[in-house]
Design a protein around this motif. Structure first.
Motif: not given
Length: 167
Positions: A18-28
């Motif tokens: 499966r393809h991994i689609d990253w959800l980019e998040m800031e630490w806060y």
């Protein structure tokens, strides 16, 4: 797409092509119960953790089907990095940082704090070896004690200092 629960972590999950689609998040953003963002590929995602704080960590899987996995990617940020040498230094640093109500993270025997110019100057002036680096803030340091408890007219900090000087 509405996400209401974490499904595990990518480190212990079978990807199976499966393809991994990253959800980019800031630490806060990792503790926000409601959040609207887009994944790297542009999919709109709404996080709605209504019962409790999600405490999302690096690689947490938020969605998966037979074609795709959406996982959390914690972004790097500008940080203060201090590597205390003694337990006395550790206690002093934690006290200074706690007094400013700043979040504190721990990794590889180092204390990490999101960059704050006044704190950076203060710690440098106090003689600590302070670095400024881009790092991922992944492991928050959690406390479970009340810092201002009254035990024989002494604070938690003064009791810790007493323990470190008695050694």
């Amino acid at each position: 797409m509405i996400i209401k629960a974490k499904l595990g972590n990518i480190s212990a999950f079978e990807i199976k092509g499966r393809h991994i689609d990253w959800l980019e998040m800031e630490w806060y953003e990792t503790r926000k119960r409601i959040l609207h963002k887009k994944t790297r590929s542009g999919k709109s995602v709404s996080l709605k953790f209504l019962s409790e704080s999600p405490e999302i960590t690096q690689g947490d899987i938020l969605y998966n089907d037979e074609f795709i996995i959406i996982a959390a990617e914690i972004l790097t940020c500008d940080c203060i990095v201090v590597k205390p040498i003694t337990i006395f230094e550790t206690a002093s640093l934690c006290y200074e940082i706690g007094n400013k109500h700043l979040p504190l993270f721990f990794e590889d025997d180092s204390l990490l704090i999101p960059y704050d110019a006044p704190l950076f100057r203060l710690l440098t002036a106090q003689g600590y070896e302070v670095l400024r680096e881009n790092r991922k803030l992944l492991q928050p340091l959690k406390t479970t004690v009340s810092p201002h408890a009254d035990r024989a007219n002494s604070s938690l900090f003064s009791r810790i200092m007493q323990l470190t000087t008695d050694l």
